[in-house]
Design an enzyme around this catalytic site. Structure first.
Site, PDB file in Angstrom:
ATOM      1  N   ASP A 211       0.910  -1.142   0.000  1.00 48.25           N
ATOM      2  CA  ASP A 211       0.000   0.000   0.000  1.00 48.25           C
ATOM      3  C   ASP A 211       0.948   1.190   0.000  1.00 48.25           C
ATOM      4  O   ASP A 211       1.501   1.541   1.047  1.00 48.25           O
ATOM      5  CB  ASP A 211      -0.869  -0.029   1.266  1.00 48.25           C
ATOM      6  N   HIS A 212       1.167   1.777  -1.181  1.00 48.37           N
ATOM      7  CA  HIS A 212       2.289   2.711  -1.282  1.00 48.37           C
ATOM      8  C   HIS A 212       2.124   3.919  -0.360  1.00 48.37           C
ATOM      9  O   HIS A 212       3.099   4.574  -0.024  1.00 48.37           O
ATOM     10  CB  HIS A 212       2.530   3.140  -2.737  1.00 48.37           C
ATOM     11  N   HIS A 274      -5.853   2.492   1.917  1.00 50.02           N
ATOM     12  CA  HIS A 274      -5.011   3.607   2.389  1.00 50.02           C
ATOM     13  C   HIS A 274      -5.562   4.273   3.649  1.00 50.02           C
ATOM     14  O   HIS A 274      -4.867   4.443   4.642  1.00 50.02           O
ATOM     15  CB  HIS A 274      -4.923   4.723   1.341  1.00 50.02           C
TER      16      HIS A 274
END
Ligand code: NDP
Length: 523
Positions: A211-212, A274
């Site tokens: 999950d960048h 996110h």
């Protein structure tokens, strides 16, 4: 922005002069390994992943014994792939165009295997290339597979890795890890089905669900702010905090990905992963140690304490929106239903707001308002902790409104922390105004944060899973979101489109907070 990275051998150099960074070792060296990108001809590899690899080497985070293998259908040979990657780095690397001598050395370690994900012969060729790299490049049988492909083929690739003898059980001499791009499933059932396939080949400790957002410096700083300072923790609870607002606002629309987005929507695309991850970081208890599992245990406990949505209150405790035409930065933009590959009657939300409660001693009855949307007034991701009002108004004679203290963790585009508090306006009368104290990472530490992908690939190469999402947390987040998803899918919203591009979002979102005498921070 082009950034200067330091290398001891002087290609191109830079010196630390900022006293805030004095004595800080910047290099955490990764293990020697092969990194295999599935989906190597795709957009993510081009824009993010290959520039990240180049900069990991440029910054000496990656040692010299590494190999990079691209795998996708495009009928390139290795030379063509190297040329493509050279162009990508020139265009997208934060350190500017690829330069010799580093590029020539980097390119020698890059190779390409063309093939489809159902072609076992191509996977066997991939194995040959990896074995060759182990012999020639000293990559020591360590393998990191990166699934940068459409999620529909994740299971297929994992099955083929096992069949081709590339699974961890076939590699006792080194480590084997896999990075899986988002989304991990499109609902609870598909996430569980995917996990079943992953679990047949990989142990949980070998799986890195990316999950960048979690790789962004300000997200990591949430823990530093909370657990490396003594002043915040005593007030980080229901006694002092009125509410928490987490925002992930974008100005972009669907950017040519209408086909994907129309089947996803804001809740799946942003809130389930996110934004829920941010909530867990803000709300978790202090971990026992800073190890990956100690931190992920605490995050998981928060998700377990999330109150299940009352089916009768879903419409009351959530708000959804879809953008109409409008203007962004002074330029007219089309409405969502006029975007390519989007249904003209689409019921997909491009904006989602949700109210959650965390049923534990720390957070009982404190609302956590989460929102995310496209085509909003400003790009802005932040976490705002709004404290309670003062218990007694001492300075009443001027009738000034005394605002709530608010601590804001700014994630993007600004990166920093700001604290709003009340101060006296100079003069004979006791006028009170809200003022703010700001810290900005860039100016504070004199360094631009590395892109999240660079940090995360480096972490996976050294076996640090702290910033990756564990399966139990993914499953729990899906469980929490499913009732909302189902309700929204099963009820057509006649008000769509209900907010103009470039606005603050739909009025229903404002009503969600107004019903409790609160209001959103301006985006
Ligand atoms: P693209 O559509 O640009 O690329 C997909 C890649 O997969 C291409 O290299 C394509 O190869 C390859 N591919 C697809 N099907 C097959 C197949 N059957 N056999 C072999 N190769 C195949 O996708 P992105 O790069 O944009 O995204 C990749 C992943 O990353 C997705 O899961 C996405 O959700 C995620 N992601 C992407 C972001 C982005 O900014 N792009 C941001 C966050 C997540 P070829 O073209 O050669 O056929």
């Amino acid at each position: 922005m082009t950034q200067t990275l330091s290398r001891p051998d002087g290609v191109p150099g830079g010196t630390d002069v900022n006293p805030l960074r004095a004595g800080v070792a910047s290099n955490r060296i990764t293990d020697p390994c092969n990194v295999v990108f599935f989906g190597a001809s795709g957009d993510l590899v081009k824009r993010m992943l290959m520039p990240a690899m180049y900069n990991l080497r440029l910054g000496d985070i990656m040692p010299n014994n590494y190999g990079i293998v691209g795998f996708s259908r495009s009928e390139w040979d290795t030379d063509q792939f190297r040329d493509e990657m050279h162009k990508s780095i020139d265009e997208f690397s934060r350190s500017g165009p690829a330069k010799d001598p580093l590029w020539s050395d980097f390119a020698k370690r890059v190779s390409y295997v063309p093939g489809s994900f159902d072609d076992i012969a191509a996977f066997k060729k991939l194995k040959e290339q990896i074995d060759k790299n182990d012999e020639e490049l000293g990559t020591q049988n360590n393998r990191l597979f990166y699934l940068s492909t459409p999620p529909s083929v994740f299971s297929q690739i994992i099955g083929m890795l096992e069949q081709a003898g590339l699974g961890p059980r076939n590699n006792p001499k080194g480590w084997t890890r896999i990075i899986i791009e988002k989304p991990f499933g499109t609902d609870l059932d598909s996430a569980r089905a995917l996990q079943l396939e992953v679990g047949k080949v990989f142990d949980e400790r070998q799986v890195y669900r990316i999950d960048h957002y979690l790789g962004k410096e300000p997200v990591q700083d949430i823990m530093a702010l909370r657990f490396a300072n003594v002043i915040f923790e005593p007030i980080w609870n229901r006694r002092y905090i009125d509410c928490v607002q987490i925002t992930a606002a974008e100005t972009v629309g669907v950017e040519g990905r209408g086909g994907y987005y129309d089947n996803a929507g804001a809740l799946r695309d942003m809130i389930q992963n996110h934004v829920t991850n941010l909530l867990a970081l803000v709300a978790m208890e202090p971990p026992v140690t800073s190890t990956a599992d100690a931190i992920r245990d605490e995050k998981y406990k928060v998700l377990c304490a999330l109150r299940a949505m009352d089916p009768n209150k879903i419409m009351q405790d959530t708000a959804r929106g879809q953008y109409d035409e409008g203007s962004i930065g002074g330029k007219p933009v089309p409405g969502y239903r006029d975007e390519p590959s989007v249904s003209p009657q689409s019921n997909t939300e491009t904006y989602a707001a949700v109210k959650f409660y965390i049923d534990n001693w720390r957070w009982a009855d404190v609302p956590f308002y989460l929102r995310s949307g496209k085509r909003l007034a400003r790009k802005n991701s932040e976490i705002a902790i709004r404290f309670k009002s003062i218990p007694h108004k001492l300075f009443g004679e001027t009738g000034d409104h005394i605002g709530n203290n608010t601590l804001v963790m700014k994630i993007q585009p600004e990166e920093g922390v700001s604290l709003r508090f009340s101060a006296k306006v100079p003069g004979p009368k006791m006028h009170i105004r809200s003022v703010s104290m700001d810290f900005n990472y860039g100016t504070g530490f004199g360094v631009v944060s590395a892109p999240a992908y660079e940090r995360l690939i480096g972490d996976a190469m050294r076996g640090d899973a702290t910033l990756f999402t564990r399966w139990d947390a993914v499953e729990r987040a899906w469980e929490q979101c499913m009732p909302i998803l189902e309700r929204w899918q099963n009820s057509y919203d006649d008000s769509f489109p209900n907010y103009s591009a470039g606005s603050q979002g739909p009025p229903s979102s404002d009503r969600l907070l107004a019903a409790e005498n609160r209001e959103w921070r301006k985006i």
